[in-house]
Write an enzyme that holds these catalytic residues in place. Sequence first.
Site, PDB file in Angstrom:
ATOM      1  N   HIS A 263       0.799  -1.068  -0.039  1.00 54.45           N
ATOM      2  CA  HIS A 263      -0.060  -0.132   0.018  1.00 54.45           C
ATOM      3  C   HIS A 263       0.922   1.121  -0.040  1.00 54.45           C
ATOM      4  O   HIS A 263       0.778   2.192  -0.790  1.00 54.45           O
ATOM      5  CB  HIS A 263      -0.808  -0.030   1.088  1.00 54.45           C
ATOM      6  CG  HIS A 263      -1.920   1.213   1.443  1.00 54.45           C
ATOM      7  ND1 HIS A 263      -3.037   1.197   1.144  1.00 54.45           N
ATOM      8  CD2 HIS A 263      -1.836   2.311   1.889  1.00 54.45           C
ATOM      9  CE1 HIS A 263      -3.834   2.199   1.248  1.00 54.45           C
ATOM     10  NE2 HIS A 263      -2.744   3.253   1.587  1.00 54.45           N
ATOM     11  N   GLU A 264       1.829   1.320   0.946  1.00 58.41           N
ATOM     12  CA  GLU A 264       2.460   2.478   1.024  1.00 58.41           C
ATOM     13  C   GLU A 264       3.531   2.662  -0.200  1.00 58.41           C
ATOM     14  O   GLU A 264       3.838   3.870  -0.525  1.00 58.41           O
ATOM     15  CB  GLU A 264       3.264   2.788   2.078  1.00 58.41           C
ATOM     16  CG  GLU A 264       2.742   2.516   3.577  1.00 58.41           C
ATOM     17  CD  GLU A 264       1.599   3.365   3.816  1.00 58.41           C
ATOM     18  OE1 GLU A 264       1.561   4.725   2.996  1.00 58.41           O
ATOM     19  OE2 GLU A 264       0.456   3.159   4.678  1.00 58.41           O
ATOM     20  N   HIS A 267       1.602   4.716  -2.610  1.00 62.56           N
ATOM     21  CA  HIS A 267       1.685   6.082  -2.229  1.00 62.56           C
ATOM     22  C   HIS A 267       3.207   6.768  -2.752  1.00 62.56           C
ATOM     23  O   HIS A 267       3.346   7.735  -3.371  1.00 62.56           O
ATOM     24  CB  HIS A 267       1.589   6.549  -0.971  1.00 62.56           C
ATOM     25  CG  HIS A 267       0.221   6.347  -0.419  1.00 62.56           C
ATOM     26  ND1 HIS A 267      -0.679   7.273  -0.566  1.00 62.56           N
ATOM     27  CD2 HIS A 267      -0.175   5.692   0.738  1.00 62.56           C
ATOM     28  CE1 HIS A 267      -2.001   7.022  -0.335  1.00 62.56           C
ATOM     29  NE2 HIS A 267      -1.616   5.968   0.536  1.00 62.56           N
ATOM     30  N   GLU A 293      -4.736   7.999  -2.622  1.00 62.85           N
ATOM     31  CA  GLU A 293      -5.222   6.936  -2.042  1.00 62.85           C
ATOM     32  C   GLU A 293      -5.517   5.936  -3.427  1.00 62.85           C
ATOM     33  O   GLU A 293      -5.345   4.879  -3.263  1.00 62.85           O
ATOM     34  CB  GLU A 293      -6.442   7.134  -1.272  1.00 62.85           C
ATOM     35  CG  GLU A 293      -6.722   5.881  -0.400  1.00 62.85           C
ATOM     36  CD  GLU A 293      -5.750   5.760   0.866  1.00 62.85           C
ATOM     37  OE1 GLU A 293      -5.015   6.540   0.925  1.00 62.85           O
ATOM     38  OE2 GLU A 293      -5.687   4.919   1.471  1.00 62.85           O
TER      39      GLU A 293
HETATM   40 ZN    ZN Z   1      -2.912   5.087   2.099  1.00 63.34          ZN
END
Ligand code: ZN
Lengths: 495, 495
Positions: A263-264, A267, A293
């Site tokens: 997830h990160e 980003h 997001e």
């Molecule tokens: Zn996030």
Amino acid sequence: MQPTAYQQLVSVFTRIYRFEHLAAMVGWDQAAMMPPEGNDARGAALAELDVLIHHSLTDPALAATIAAASSEDLNEAEQASLREMKRQWEHANLLPASLVEAKTLAGSKCSHEWRTQRANNDWDGFLANFREVVRLSREEAQLLSQHSGLSPYEALMNKYEPGMTCAELDRIFGDVKQWLPELIQQAMTKQSKEPVIAAQGPFAIESQRALGLEVMKLLGFNFAAGRLDVSHHPFCGGVAEDVRITTRYTEDDFTQSMMGIVHETGHARYEQNLPRDLVHLPVGRARSMAVHESQSLSFEMQLGRSPAFLALIQPLVQQHLGEQAAFSASNLAKIYTRVKPDFIRVDADELTYPAHVILRYEIERALIDGDIEPDEIPALWNQKMLAYLGVDTQGNFKNGCLQDIHWTDGSFGYFPSYTLGAMYAAQFFATIRSQFPDLDQRIAAGDLAPIFDWLKTHIWTPASRWETAELIQRATGESLNPAHFRQHLEQRYLG
Amino acid sequence: MQPTAYQQLVSVFTRIYRFEHLAAMVGWDQAAMMPPEGNDARGAALAELDVLIHHSLTDPALAATIAAASSEDLNEAEQASLREMKRQWEHANLLPASLVEAKTLAGSKCSHEWRTQRANNDWDGFLANFREVVRLSREEAQLLSQHSGLSPYEALMNKYEPGMTCAELDRIFGDVKQWLPELIQQAMTKQSKEPVIAAQGPFAIESQRALGLEVMKLLGFNFAAGRLDVSHHPFCGGVAEDVRITTRYTEDDFTQSMMGIVHETGHARYEQNLPRDLVHLPVGRARSMAVHESQSLSFEMQLGRSPAFLALIQPLVQQHLGEQAAFSASNLAKIYTRVKPDFIRVDADELTYPAHVILRYEIERALIDGDIEPDEIPALWNQKMLAYLGVDTQGNFKNGCLQDIHWTDGSFGYFPSYTLGAMYAAQFFATIRSQFPDLDQRIAAGDLAPIFDWLKTHIWTPASRWETAELIQRATGESLNPAHFRQHLEQRYLG
Ligand SMILES: [Zn+2]
Ligand SMILES: [Zn+2]
């Protein structure tokens, strides 16, 4: 030769970016490195920096410079840049300093005491502080609303999602509410016949970290421009030129930290691939919270939890954590798609997560627009949790309406970004799949270039060049369409 | 009520301390954490911060505030505080901005190219840049000299060692030159009959780190207010409330990193024990570079390399690195006191180190005072190395006059601090030993309180309350006396 007004603005915003660099780095340090006794001095230094950034943006001379730049002969890119500067400038100048200060004070008091109150299930104690946060947030919303012509809640939400309206959210979330509860039920019924093998810990932290680094490498994280560290709440921080992501390890479970890293990394790749020559200006930075997001959820939900990706990384999991029946690609896919309606948003699975968000959107909107008062929240919370997820939260404030930090400091309007991001991600992948019908085979074979190339071209490089709606239209050929999200979920959970 | 002028100064310097906090933390990060592509943005952010700090100190209004505070009714502590504020203010205001800028530019060019030139033994290439650095440093020295009435070299040295004079340095270093060369010879003769067992690597980095952390704990490092990390050049950074020390590991030798940690822990404990309620003001910070070095050398040379301390930590060494004949307390003491005249200052042993410093002091002083020109340095260097240490550096610039970074950016006047620090440390321990005749037994038994208590009372807590000379006089009952240094060396190397 005199610099043009636009050039003067470039200097001002470049200087502000330098200060934001300092704030980002010491903020990361505070979360990932700093020993406890450093906290007071750090807080004081960060507050001094906040004042400095705020002063730079509220310098009265800026109004004339912005007006002058607006009548200069700017090319289209410069016009977009000026538009984004103006947005940031307006945001800093619309509110009287006294209100900003009062809200910061009330917010940090409420936020600070919330940590204990939540642990103690103390709704009444929380309410005493929270009323003031709501009062000041309504005042803020009122002022922003007068300026923009938006509704009060919309005006707050637009701090995070410029251009989004409540009409559109109602349309989208209304659609979701039509089909989500039944889809959850169907998925649970289907999964009840498909047992999952749980992975057996302990998993050494060093092995988890090594696995995480390999997954980041696979996902194209640029280690010459970023790092992976540990913090209590995982986040993606730092600056575009030096992105710092964090995770949190526990020895008895590797699945959360591994998917958290995926997830990160989403980003991070957005940040690392923003246009380096523009990153010092607002136009060169991330488009919005939902778009940010959408990148982490493209990585986590679209790619990361797909059977193809889990088949790709399955040998890495075994290599670092040993061989287990649980580590088969198909079992990993089951682990990462297990549906279970529950209390806590941050622990929610992909399918129940939107219900948490819609609930919060409906409550915070009513609260800011003055349709409900703070003391009505628990009853409303319980009613909606029962309706959307069948979960009873009566009297259970700590796992109900006291669970999130967002409201405690008055960050109303943020929640929709999570689900908008999930929808954008689904829409992006629908577009990518239409160009690469064999995408899953490619993913399983380690060819992730179709995804990264598409995101780079359509999302990362444009940065804030266009308003969000135009960005989405240009990238996917249509405006935000929740049908892609539904299709993705049905395909994954019923397919 | 209006704040007094002194209170206004407290606000100004407190704000500057917040900015210095940011500079210290991102500076540490740059050396210990930052990936390479972050460097340009970091440099720009740090430069912006420098400008801000410089502007804060050169605000024209400060002159009147300082003048007004000087005629206010201040107590003795406030007078000392004002004296230190004034020193910092004068230092920032004495030089015209154009000179500061020119020197920074010339210095960073010379410094940057020196890295390659040193590797290539390219004295002529270096000289081309270096002449300009010398010219600007002489100009700086001239201006500071006019203001202070000191000689040009003294004026530069006083940036690091306020109050120190060339007359005193000549007295002290003249004394050392009388006895040091023969002492080195005698020590070498004695040691030639005492074989040392070399430690056999490899030593795992993780084990070295664990050992280092235990040694820091033993030395009283406060881990709630600091950290140990890794950087290419070890240093002690951060802020008093959050001290960041670094070391560098190689698998084939643990002795350097371990003793490097002892050294930096000495710096760190000084910082960690500065008076917390004053640390935001100049008077609450470290007295001088030599006093700072006296703390690291108290830890490293007086305590760390003593047979008693090595006997104390010998079990820790074995516990972390395994059992070896080399790890006997007596052999460790031999390793850590081996004398060998050689080219490089930073690798020099305790006994030959002062010769490196005196050589540099003599050359840089003549250079700044205009008695020699830059092109005369190599011949002078070679002549002095032969005379003091019997080492021939002819034509060997890279291991001769090109070895240090200090001159490349115009940091003339710093070198004496190293040996002054060693002398202060010897004098402090002479005082402690006079109060605790059984100090070595106590050290060997793990009772280090007599040392820490004395340093805390006499050096750490006073911070910059008194000028250095008064600090030393109050602490030891006499002014700087090199006899203690000589006695320490004779006792250790001939005793
Ligand atoms: Zn996030
Ligand atoms: Zn040192």
